[in-house]
Scaffold this motif. Structure first.
Motif, PDB file in Angstrom:
ATOM      1  N   TRP A  74      -6.203 -15.923  -8.148  1.00  0.00           N
ATOM      2  CA  TRP A  74      -6.724 -14.518  -8.785  1.00  0.00           C
ATOM      3  C   TRP A  74      -7.783 -14.078  -7.982  1.00  0.00           C
ATOM      4  O   TRP A  74      -8.699 -14.906  -7.728  1.00  0.00           O
ATOM      5  CB  TRP A  74      -7.183 -14.859 -10.093  1.00  0.00           C
ATOM      6  CG  TRP A  74      -7.923 -13.607 -10.850  1.00  0.00           C
ATOM      7  CD1 TRP A  74      -9.249 -13.494 -10.859  1.00  0.00           C
ATOM      8  CD2 TRP A  74      -7.128 -12.754 -11.498  1.00  0.00           C
ATOM      9  NE1 TRP A  74      -9.456 -12.303 -11.522  1.00  0.00           N
ATOM     10  CE2 TRP A  74      -8.190 -11.541 -11.874  1.00  0.00           C
ATOM     11  CE3 TRP A  74      -5.767 -12.351 -11.859  1.00  0.00           C
ATOM     12  CZ2 TRP A  74      -8.012 -10.374 -12.665  1.00  0.00           C
ATOM     13  CZ3 TRP A  74      -5.516 -10.982 -12.418  1.00  0.00           C
ATOM     14  CH2 TRP A  74      -6.589 -10.292 -13.014  1.00  0.00           C
ATOM     15  N   ARG A  75      -7.391 -12.780  -7.371  1.00  0.00           N
ATOM     16  CA  ARG A  75      -8.316 -12.180  -6.623  1.00  0.00           C
ATOM     17  C   ARG A  75      -9.045 -10.994  -7.180  1.00  0.00           C
ATOM     18  O   ARG A  75     -10.084 -10.512  -6.668  1.00  0.00           O
ATOM     19  CB  ARG A  75      -7.763 -11.568  -5.156  1.00  0.00           C
ATOM     20  CG  ARG A  75      -7.254 -12.866  -4.298  1.00  0.00           C
ATOM     21  CD  ARG A  75      -6.250 -12.442  -3.330  1.00  0.00           C
ATOM     22  NE  ARG A  75      -5.041 -11.839  -3.932  1.00  0.00           N
ATOM     23  CZ  ARG A  75      -3.993 -11.432  -3.365  1.00  0.00           C
ATOM     24  NH1 ARG A  75      -4.088 -11.499  -2.019  1.00  0.00           N
ATOM     25  NH2 ARG A  75      -3.025 -10.733  -3.614  1.00  0.00           N
ATOM     26  N   ALA A 105      -0.968  -6.287 -12.032  1.00  0.00           N
ATOM     27  CA  ALA A 105       0.679  -5.744 -12.036  1.00  0.00           C
ATOM     28  C   ALA A 105       1.686  -6.481 -11.466  1.00  0.00           C
ATOM     29  O   ALA A 105       2.900  -6.848 -11.814  1.00  0.00           O
ATOM     30  CB  ALA A 105       0.325  -4.401 -11.544  1.00  0.00           C
ATOM     31  N   PRO A 106       1.295  -6.925 -10.156  1.00  0.00           N
ATOM     32  CA  PRO A 106       2.413  -7.860  -9.387  1.00  0.00           C
ATOM     33  C   PRO A 106       2.952  -9.006 -10.084  1.00  0.00           C
ATOM     34  O   PRO A 106       3.918  -9.543 -10.197  1.00  0.00           O
ATOM     35  CB  PRO A 106       1.796  -8.177  -8.047  1.00  0.00           C
ATOM     36  CG  PRO A 106       0.742  -7.046  -7.882  1.00  0.00           C
ATOM     37  CD  PRO A 106       0.208  -6.470  -9.342  1.00  0.00           C
ATOM     38  N   TRP A 107       1.899  -9.556 -10.514  1.00  0.00           N
ATOM     39  CA  TRP A 107       2.237 -10.887 -11.428  1.00  0.00           C
ATOM     40  C   TRP A 107       2.880 -10.745 -12.824  1.00  0.00           C
ATOM     41  O   TRP A 107       4.035 -11.363 -12.832  1.00  0.00           O
ATOM     42  CB  TRP A 107       0.995 -11.447 -11.995  1.00  0.00           C
ATOM     43  CG  TRP A 107       0.228 -12.276 -10.657  1.00  0.00           C
ATOM     44  CD1 TRP A 107       0.675 -12.235  -9.329  1.00  0.00           C
ATOM     45  CD2 TRP A 107      -1.099 -12.954 -10.852  1.00  0.00           C
ATOM     46  NE1 TRP A 107      -0.457 -12.757  -8.467  1.00  0.00           N
ATOM     47  CE2 TRP A 107      -1.286 -13.454  -9.413  1.00  0.00           C
ATOM     48  CE3 TRP A 107      -1.985 -13.455 -11.797  1.00  0.00           C
ATOM     49  CZ2 TRP A 107      -2.407 -14.181  -9.160  1.00  0.00           C
ATOM     50  CZ3 TRP A 107      -2.950 -14.288 -11.428  1.00  0.00           C
ATOM     51  CH2 TRP A 107      -3.247 -14.469 -10.125  1.00  0.00           C
ATOM     52  N   ALA A 132       9.925  -9.302  -5.904  1.00  0.00           N
ATOM     53  CA  ALA A 132       9.618  -7.974  -6.541  1.00  0.00           C
ATOM     54  C   ALA A 132       8.111  -7.727  -6.759  1.00  0.00           C
ATOM     55  O   ALA A 132       7.750  -6.708  -6.469  1.00  0.00           O
ATOM     56  CB  ALA A 132      10.352  -7.780  -7.973  1.00  0.00           C
ATOM     57  N   GLY A 133       7.606  -8.756  -7.198  1.00  0.00           N
ATOM     58  CA  GLY A 133       6.045  -8.765  -7.555  1.00  0.00           C
ATOM     59  C   GLY A 133       5.317  -8.474  -6.112  1.00  0.00           C
ATOM     60  O   GLY A 133       4.410  -7.748  -5.871  1.00  0.00           O
ATOM     61  N   ALA A 134       6.032  -9.252  -5.153  1.00  0.00           N
ATOM     62  CA  ALA A 134       5.118  -9.222  -3.689  1.00  0.00           C
ATOM     63  C   ALA A 134       5.329  -7.768  -3.331  1.00  0.00           C
ATOM     64  O   ALA A 134       4.630  -7.322  -2.624  1.00  0.00           O
ATOM     65  CB  ALA A 134       5.785 -10.302  -2.864  1.00  0.00           C
ATOM     66  N   ALA A 135       6.759  -7.317  -3.486  1.00  0.00           N
ATOM     67  CA  ALA A 135       7.093  -5.828  -2.793  1.00  0.00           C
ATOM     68  C   ALA A 135       5.886  -4.918  -3.399  1.00  0.00           C
ATOM     69  O   ALA A 135       5.553  -4.123  -2.954  1.00  0.00           O
ATOM     70  CB  ALA A 135       8.557  -5.935  -3.312  1.00  0.00           C
ATOM     71  N   LEU A 136       5.803  -5.256  -4.998  1.00  0.00           N
ATOM     72  CA  LEU A 136       4.947  -4.207  -5.471  1.00  0.00           C
ATOM     73  C   LEU A 136       3.490  -4.171  -4.906  1.00  0.00           C
ATOM     74  O   LEU A 136       2.780  -3.253  -4.482  1.00  0.00           O
ATOM     75  CB  LEU A 136       4.829  -4.578  -6.973  1.00  0.00           C
ATOM     76  CG  LEU A 136       3.918  -3.619  -8.002  1.00  0.00           C
ATOM     77  CD1 LEU A 136       4.232  -2.097  -7.906  1.00  0.00           C
ATOM     78  CD2 LEU A 136       3.612  -4.139  -9.094  1.00  0.00           C
ATOM     79  N   GLY A 169       1.059 -16.190  -5.868  1.00  0.00           N
ATOM     80  CA  GLY A 169       0.559 -15.851  -7.030  1.00  0.00           C
ATOM     81  C   GLY A 169       2.031 -15.366  -8.071  1.00  0.00           C
ATOM     82  O   GLY A 169       1.902 -15.616  -9.209  1.00  0.00           O
ATOM     83  N   CYS A 170       2.553 -14.397  -7.520  1.00  0.00           N
ATOM     84  CA  CYS A 170       3.806 -14.025  -7.971  1.00  0.00           C
ATOM     85  C   CYS A 170       4.682 -15.111  -8.574  1.00  0.00           C
ATOM     86  O   CYS A 170       5.354 -14.946  -9.780  1.00  0.00           O
ATOM     87  CB  CYS A 170       4.590 -12.734  -7.504  1.00  0.00           C
ATOM     88  SG  CYS A 170       3.518 -11.251  -6.910  1.00  0.00           S
TER      89      CYS A 170
END
Lengths: 237, 97
Positions: A187-188, A194-196, A224-228, B44-45
């Motif tokens: 967690w940063r 939102a990506p998670w 998908a999360g990484a793309a966001l 993390g995702c």
């Protein structure tokens, strides 16, 4: 730094890396024991667990791959899920250009293989505090980590045979707990939320709606999360 | 049944290729920008998605234990403590339920 080779300085740095990593190695030991238990559940024997620890040396990816096997996933998707988690190592070894410049091939291969979250992070933390921490510091920390990791995972696999039923004593939950902590450490800030959420939501939707193994859904969701995260940052400059 | 030796070989070769690839690509890999952000966000995702999959397949005992783990993880950031609390809580909950 690398052009002038000073064996005494290299040895001192190696020893400092070996010493400074100790608290982190202890955490890795417990994680390794738990991984050994999981590996035993899918029928992996102690020598293979040790071999895996020495050759892969990327704990979370080993855990994800074996956890997927335990969940009944096929071989290729288990490997792919593990490797997807390791893509971040690309950026870590790419950042080692100065440390690896001008070194012989065996040192480059050793250095990149021993690069993990713990010793890479420690090297930067030590430098921030003004300490001398270069190639041999990284290798010193990595040497401790890989020995502890391979040893602890092997011990866990051997130990599993002595336990009656892992689920009966709650040990099957060890990984869910470990993943919760891992997520907390990744967690940063609120920007991660939102990506998670998109990743988790996409994974569950794909797993429910499409007739695919949940592990494929996992990879689709993660991407998908990484793309966001990639696109959103651009919008915010 | 998947062959664990082949899984080990696949993971080992793939992971080493990633590590060496990072070094070889070096300066060609952007340290900032969308690609760097995406690669940094990926672990993390994936873990968030994996937890979602694990918890959806579980029941009230695991949900309660997971909530407790989350509190311990946020407060202590301790791996041993989070794992011990999780294992203990899920064992207790399963015994009681």
């Amino acid at each position: 730094m690398p052009p002038v080779y000073d064996p005494d300085a290299a040895r001192a740095e190696f020893r400092a890396g070996l010493r400074d990593i100790t608290p982190l190695s202890l955490g890795v030991a417990l994680y390794g024991l738990a991984f050994g238990l999981l590996a035993a559940q899918v029928g992996i024997k102690a020598p293979l667990t040790a071999l895996m620890g020495l050759t892969v040396f990327a704990g979370s990816s080993q855990i994800v791959a074996v956890e997927r096997l335990a969940a009944g996933a096929g071989m290729s998707v288990a490997i792919l899920a593990g490797l997807a988690l390791n893509l971040r190592l690309l950026l870590m070894t790419a950042s080692l250009r100065d440390e690896l410049a001008g070194r012989p091939l065996w040192q480059i291969m050793l250095g990149v293989h021993l690069t993990s979250d713990e010793n890479w992070g420690l090297m930067h933390a030590t430098r921030c505090r003004g300490g001398r921490a270069g190639y041999w510091y990284l290798v010193g920390g990595g040497t401790s980590l890989i020995a502890v990791w391979a040893g602890a995972t092997m011990l866990g696999t051997g130990f599993a045979g002595l336990l009656p039923d892992l689920a009966a004593i709650g040990l099957d939950f060890a990984f869910t707990a470990a993943f919760i902590l891992l997520l907390r450490n990744l967690w940063r800030g609120p920007g991660d939320l939102a990506p998670w959420a998109l990743s988790a939501g996409t994974t569950l939707s794909v797993a429910v709606l499409l007739p695919v193994e949940p592990s494929w859904a996992l990879i689709v969701g993660g991407l998908a999360g990484a793309a966001l995260a990639a696109g959103r940052g651009a919008a915010h400059g | 049944m998947a062959d664990p030796l082949l899984v080990t070989a696949g993971l080992a070769l793939g992971t080493f290729a990633i590590r060496l690839g990072g070094y070889l690509l070096g300066g060609a890999l952007p340290a900032t920008g969308p690609w760097a952000r995406g690669l940094n966000a990926l672990p993390g995702c994936l873990i968030a998605a994996l937890l979602a999959v694990l918890l959806v397949q579980a029941g009230p005992a695991e949900w309660g234990a997971a909530a407790l783990c989350a509190v311990v993880a946020v407060l202590t950031r301790s791996l041993p403590l989070t794992m011990l609390v999780g294992i203990g809580a899920v064992w207790l909950a399963r015994t009681l339920i």
